[in-house]
Design a protein around this motif. Sequence first.
Motif, PDB file in Angstrom:
ATOM      1  N   GLU A  24       0.813  -1.203   0.000  1.00 44.17           N
ATOM      2  CA  GLU A  24       0.000   0.000   0.000  1.00 44.17           C
ATOM      3  C   GLU A  24       0.856   1.268   0.000  1.00 44.17           C
ATOM      4  N   ASP A  25       0.193   2.388  -0.249  1.00 47.35           N
ATOM      5  CA  ASP A  25       0.815   3.677  -0.009  1.00 47.35           C
ATOM      6  C   ASP A  25       0.916   3.852   1.507  1.00 47.35           C
ATOM      7  N   GLU A  26       2.106   4.132   1.998  1.00 46.53           N
ATOM      8  CA  GLU A  26       2.317   4.192   3.447  1.00 46.53           C
ATOM      9  C   GLU A  26       1.639   5.394   4.101  1.00 46.53           C
ATOM     10  N   ASN A  27       1.317   6.410   3.302  1.00 43.85           N
ATOM     11  CA  ASN A  27       0.842   7.660   3.873  1.00 43.85           C
ATOM     12  C   ASN A  27      -0.570   8.060   3.456  1.00 43.85           C
ATOM     13  N   VAL A  28      -0.990   7.632   2.282  1.00 39.78           N
ATOM     14  CA  VAL A  28      -2.271   8.093   1.737  1.00 39.78           C
ATOM     15  C   VAL A  28      -3.284   6.957   1.778  1.00 39.78           C
ATOM     16  N   SER A  29      -4.386   7.166   2.474  1.00 39.22           N
ATOM     17  CA  SER A  29      -5.420   6.143   2.592  1.00 39.22           C
ATOM     18  C   SER A  29      -6.385   6.212   1.412  1.00 39.22           C
ATOM     19  N   GLY A  30      -7.439   5.401   1.477  1.00 39.37           N
ATOM     20  CA  GLY A  30      -8.437   5.394   0.418  1.00 39.37           C
ATOM     21  C   GLY A  30      -9.021   4.030   0.129  1.00 39.37           C
ATOM     22  N   LEU A  31      -8.265   2.967   0.436  1.00 35.26           N
ATOM     23  CA  LEU A  31      -8.760   1.615   0.179  1.00 35.26           C
ATOM     24  C   LEU A  31      -9.878   1.265   1.158  1.00 35.26           C
ATOM     25  N   GLU A  32     -10.945   0.685   0.625  1.00 32.86           N
ATOM     26  CA  GLU A  32     -12.051   0.208   1.447  1.00 32.86           C
ATOM     27  C   GLU A  32     -12.463  -1.167   0.956  1.00 32.86           C
ATOM     28  N   ILE A  33     -12.792  -2.075   1.901  1.00 31.25           N
ATOM     29  CA  ILE A  33     -13.313  -3.381   1.523  1.00 31.25           C
ATOM     30  C   ILE A  33     -14.754  -3.490   2.018  1.00 31.25           C
ATOM     31  N   ALA A  60      -6.144  15.294  -0.926  1.00 32.26           N
ATOM     32  CA  ALA A  60      -5.515  15.779  -2.161  1.00 32.26           C
ATOM     33  C   ALA A  60      -4.037  15.436  -2.151  1.00 32.26           C
ATOM     34  N   SER A  61      -3.711  14.210  -2.530  1.00 35.90           N
ATOM     35  CA  SER A  61      -2.328  13.753  -2.544  1.00 35.90           C
ATOM     36  C   SER A  61      -2.200  12.581  -3.506  1.00 35.90           C
TER      37      SER A  61
END
Length: 282
Positions: free
Chosen positions: A163-172, A217-218
């Motif tokens: 994963e991206d270590e800093n930017v979230s967004g994934l949802e299951i 916003a990243s």
Amino acid sequence: MENNDEVINIVMEESDNSKSNIPVIDMREFEDLLDSEKAYQKLREACEEWGCFRIINHGIPTPLMSEMKTVVRSLLDLPEEIKQRNTDVVTGSGYMAPSLMNPLYEGLGLYDFGSLEALNSFFDQLDASSYQRINKYNFSPESVGSSGVQLHTDSGFLTVLQEDENVSGLEIMNKNGDFVPIEPCPGTLLLNLGDVAKAWSNGRFCNVKHRVQCKEASIRVSIASFLLGPKNGTVEIPQELVDDEHPRLYKPFIYEEYRSLRLSEKLHTGEALQFIETHNIA
């Protein structure tokens, strides 16, 4: 400062870990004969109930994981005319430019990424096909709250995600139909099961539905490695998973044909499995 020989050594307590809403599998537990039985049981339960789990103490050096992200970002920042050279080997395996469906996403694909001797040997033993995709999400202030990638299941057996270590967004999506946010956890890997795993296990394993949402916003970057299906053969349920209480749910199928069916029919969340159900045999 860590040296290049240092490996991940993480201890996480699930009850105290606010970043993990999913099962956590500690790879060290499989090394001890006394702990391994419990570890395998925990792994089976994660596959059946969630179809998704995080692994810790996997032994991959942290500098290597960081270097991978640097290389991936540099590739995804190349001019589009260069990225377009990344053409399909099999359907959908090459460069994916932003689209009407997923306007914030782009990705490059490396088919049969097991070029190192050990990986080649591993996949040759399994007679399996592998594939790697590096992903970039162009999140901006205007896109916050919108979709980065639509809800989907993976078509293959297993996906290993850095994963991206800093930017979230994934949802299951859990079995209740609720979305569970998966927060970044540096130094770990996230694994999820796809359609092939559900079919091969005679419906026991969960092909987890997941999506990516823009929450900040990243730029978000991730690396996904896929174990797809047999190169030269069919996906078939093992006989030991079929009995009176668990009749055979799916007929044998060729993975590439299934993958093409999913794409041509635009069935992204596992609906294509209905076409290989045994009650649909003519």
